[in-house]
Design an enzyme around this catalytic site. Structure first.
Site, PDB file in Angstrom:
ATOM      1  N   GLU A 121     -23.383 -12.303 -23.569  1.00  0.00           N
ATOM      2  CA  GLU A 121     -22.779 -11.448 -22.530  1.00  0.00           C
ATOM      3  C   GLU A 121     -21.858 -10.449 -23.216  1.00  0.00           C
ATOM      4  O   GLU A 121     -21.736 -10.443 -24.451  1.00  0.00           O
ATOM      5  CB  GLU A 121     -21.988 -12.279 -21.512  1.00  0.00           C
ATOM      6  CG  GLU A 121     -22.841 -13.025 -20.517  1.00  0.00           C
ATOM      7  CD  GLU A 121     -22.125 -13.347 -19.204  1.00  0.00           C
ATOM      8  OE1 GLU A 121     -20.979 -12.888 -18.999  1.00  0.00           O
ATOM      9  OE2 GLU A 121     -22.729 -14.079 -18.381  1.00  0.00           O
TER      10      GLU A 121
ATOM     11  N   HIS B  96     -19.857 -16.939  -0.675  1.00  0.00           N
ATOM     12  CA  HIS B  96     -19.283 -16.137  -1.767  1.00  0.00           C
ATOM     13  C   HIS B  96     -19.844 -14.730  -1.809  1.00  0.00           C
ATOM     14  O   HIS B  96     -19.743 -14.040  -2.831  1.00  0.00           O
ATOM     15  CB  HIS B  96     -19.461 -16.862  -3.105  1.00  0.00           C
ATOM     16  CG  HIS B  96     -18.407 -17.909  -3.296  1.00  0.00           C
ATOM     17  ND1 HIS B  96     -18.147 -18.857  -2.344  1.00  0.00           N
ATOM     18  CD2 HIS B  96     -17.523 -18.137  -4.290  1.00  0.00           C
ATOM     19  CE1 HIS B  96     -17.158 -19.632  -2.754  1.00  0.00           C
ATOM     20  NE2 HIS B  96     -16.752 -19.215  -3.935  1.00  0.00           N
TER      21      HIS B  96
ATOM     22  N   ASP C 165     -22.328 -17.293 -13.960  1.00  0.00           N
ATOM     23  CA  ASP C 165     -21.079 -17.554 -14.690  1.00  0.00           C
ATOM     24  C   ASP C 165     -20.235 -18.584 -13.951  1.00  0.00           C
ATOM     25  O   ASP C 165     -19.550 -19.396 -14.557  1.00  0.00           O
ATOM     26  CB  ASP C 165     -20.250 -16.268 -14.822  1.00  0.00           C
ATOM     27  CG  ASP C 165     -20.920 -15.267 -15.719  1.00  0.00           C
ATOM     28  OD1 ASP C 165     -21.776 -15.670 -16.521  1.00  0.00           O
ATOM     29  OD2 ASP C 165     -20.592 -14.071 -15.615  1.00  0.00           O
TER      30      ASP C 165
END
Ligand SMILES: Cc1cc2nc3c(=O)[nH]c(=O)nc-3n(C[C@H](O)[C@H](O)[C@H](O)COP(=O)(O)OP(=O)(O)OC[C@H]3O[C@@H](n4cnc5c(N)ncnc54)[C@H](O)[C@@H]3O)c2cc1C
Length: 544
Positions: free
Chosen positions: A278, A101, A165
């Site tokens: 956040e 990723h 996340d």
């Protein structure tokens, strides 16, 4: 043996890249000779085209280099053998690939050996109960996905403390960077929530390390971009898992009020604040990808834009909060904590969104985005993402220059911005933070556009990232790239600042031949024993 391996390795970096559609993980051509050459015991080695395609791609979709082979290791010893064989050669490099990723080819190795860490010890799960001397912990494989670690922990009523996340990332992949989300203000990044690692250095040595044992390798590997060793095991700190989460979004028109409230929340004493803090920036319009529709938590919860004051500008801000609780907690008690914490906040009256969700549903919220993006082709499109840590002293100017200026029309995806506390980060790790102040912000520009021509060309998005970095430099902002990607020595030196000498020293000690993690382009493969580590020089410096 080494002579055999080196037959495959070109002298330069100009070999063509295989062009092929797909990217599924199919190990279709097993070389009977290569495993023997590496002396592996049971690990599969695949030098076929499908393996090459799999290992020459990442989530960013912009870098592509051809590996020599993809190795699916059965145990740490086979990784150690692979690294030893590579370091005994003159050219071979080794890249640990987590879940691929990365954005800029960081987990790739041109004509090198790519180790598919997902194969390693998938069932490893050694739970240690907590006691008077510390919290519970679990030892898992460096190739384990965080979502799997979470699922197994929840079966025991436990949970890791600090997350990202999105949980489709490996333990070794995030620990090599930092691993941050809305829990980091309290527990620090994931690198602050691990007490022990098993690491295979660039010399092929298997070492256990912790704060007390081989501490330089331990702290070097944390945030070390895979430069000093391959993390094969990690002991992760846990806590009792809550059942539920009150998930909240509050809209702001004014950046200074947004930051003041966010900073107030993260500096509240432990036990007297939210569990997660956040925030993000969005466009003041009905644009479905960038505007009001991106804020509500449920489809039946409309964004009443008429509540916005006429003075609202072209971009707005949203504080995203979560409070963990137990299923048997009275709703009135949960409401009272939420009201106590939000009562004095300066969000726009009426523009607040609440939902009660399962703890695991909250933590796996980005998986739904992934499923949708896969169905619409956006997941496979290029993702020119940019992540930065910006100090509190520069964040207001950053807002004016970047959010209200360069990015005023949005990026076709989330633009996260939220504060964290330096004292929750261990300065002995390899992670670098902005130079000054206790509070700094993460800014994550997560572009999620349709592939060109339905969306903007990736080159245009990359150019915009460069413009942002250029503006930060020109205006003298105190910032660092998170998930850094530079292409020449001067930029890496500047990035690491006063940690550069230590970084080079650790490289010399743990990976003196510069075998590991070549995709970062920090060091070039050393050509023989005793030769100096040379950072890659390019005509043009800047982002990869
Ligand atoms: C959809 C999405 C959401 C994300 N959300 C967040 C987020 O909320 N917070 C956050 O902090 N980051 C986030 N990231 C970034 C992510 O943490 C990094 O890209 C991370 O490196 C990806 O992990 P991976 O397992 O895919 O690693 P890879 O991309 O496979 O590898 C990354 C780097 O780590 C090295 N590496 C991999 N495994 C090991 C190992 N076992 N030992 C040593 N080195 C290793 C690789 O060689 C490479 O250099 C997100 C990325 C994506 C795509």
């Amino acid at each position: 043996m080494i002579a055999y391996l080196e037959r495959f390795v070109p002298d330069n970096d100009t070999d063509p890249i295989p062009q092929e559609d797909g990217g599924d993980r199919r190990h279709d051509s097993h070389s009977p000779v290569l495993p023997d050459s590496l002396g592996l015991h049971g690990s599969s080695v695949d030098s076929g085209k499908a393996a090459a395609v799999f290992a020459s791609r990442d989530f960013g979709g912009m870098a592509s280099v051809q590996p020599l082979a993809l190795i699916c290791p059965t145990g740490p010893e086979d990784i150690a053998r692979t690294v030893r064989a590579a370091s005994a050669s003159t050219h071979l490099t080794v890249a640990a690939r987590g879940n691929g990723h990365s954005i800029n080819g960081q987990a790739m190795a041109h004509m090198g050996l790519v180790i598919d860490m997902r194969c390693l010890d998938p069932d490893l799960f050694e739970l240690a109960p907590g006691g008077p001397h510390g919290p519970p912990s679990v030892v898992v494989s460096g190739g384990a996905l965080w979502e799997d670690v979470l699922t197994r922990c929840l079966e025991h009523g436990l949970s890791p403390r600090s997350f990202t996340d999105y949980l489709g990332l490996t333990v070794g992949g995030t620990l090599s960077n930092a691993g941050v989300s809305g829990q980091a203000f309290r527990y620090g990044p994931q690198t602050s929530n691990v007490t022990e690692l098993e690491v295979i250095t660039g010399k092929g040595t298997v070492s256990l390390c912790s704060e007390d044992e081989n501490s330089d390798l331990f702290f070097g590997a944390l945030g070390g971009l895979g430069q000093f060793g391959i993390i094969t095991k990690a002991r992760i700190l846990l806590q009792p898992a809550p059942d539920m989460v009150r998930w909240i979004r509050l809209v702001y028109t004014d950046f200074s009020e947004f930051t003041r409230d966010a900073e107030w929340l993260i500096t509240r004493p432990d036990g007297n604040s939210f569990s997660y803090v956040e925030g993000f920036v969005f466009v003041n319009s009905d644009d479905p990808a960038n505007g009001w529709p991106t804020v509500p938590l449920r489809p039946d919860h409309p964004f009443e834009q008429e509540r916005l004051p006429p003075t609202a500008g072209s971009v707005l801000y949203c504080l995203e909060l979560a409070l963990n609780y137990r299923r048997h907690d009275l709703p009135s008690a949960v409401n009272s904590v939420v009201e106590g914490l939000t009562g004095g906040l300066r969000f726009v009256e009426g523009l607040e969104f609440h939902a009660n969700v399962d703890y695991s549903e909250f933590l796996l919220r980005v998986k739904r985005v992934e499923q949708h993006a896969k169905a619409t082709g956006i997941w496979e499109a290029p993702h020119p993402w940019l992540n930065l840590f910006v100090s509190k002293s520069s964040i207001a100017d950053f807002d004016r220059t970047v959010f209200k200026g360069i990015l005023r029309e949005g990026i076709g995806g989330p633009m996260l911005v939220y504060p964290m506390l330096r004292n929750r980060w261990d300065s002995r790790t390899s992670v670098v933070l902005p130079d000054s102040g206790e509070i700094f912000y993460i800014v994550a520009l997560l572009r999620f556009s349709q592939p060109y021509p339905d969306g903007p060309p990736a080159e245009m998005q990359v150019a915009q990232n460069r413009e942002i970095v250029h503006a930060c430099n020109k205006k003298g902002f105190d910032y660092k790239l998170y998930l850094p990607h530079y292409k020449c020595q001067e930029d890496w030196k500047r990035h690491f600042g006063d940690k550069w000498a230590k970084f080079v020293d650790r490289k010399n000690r743990f990976d003196p031949m510069a075998v590991l993690a070549p995709g970062h382009k920090i060091f070039s493969r050393s050509l023989g024993l005793g030769s100096k580590i040379i950072a890659v020089e390019e005509d043009q410096c800047g982002l990869l």
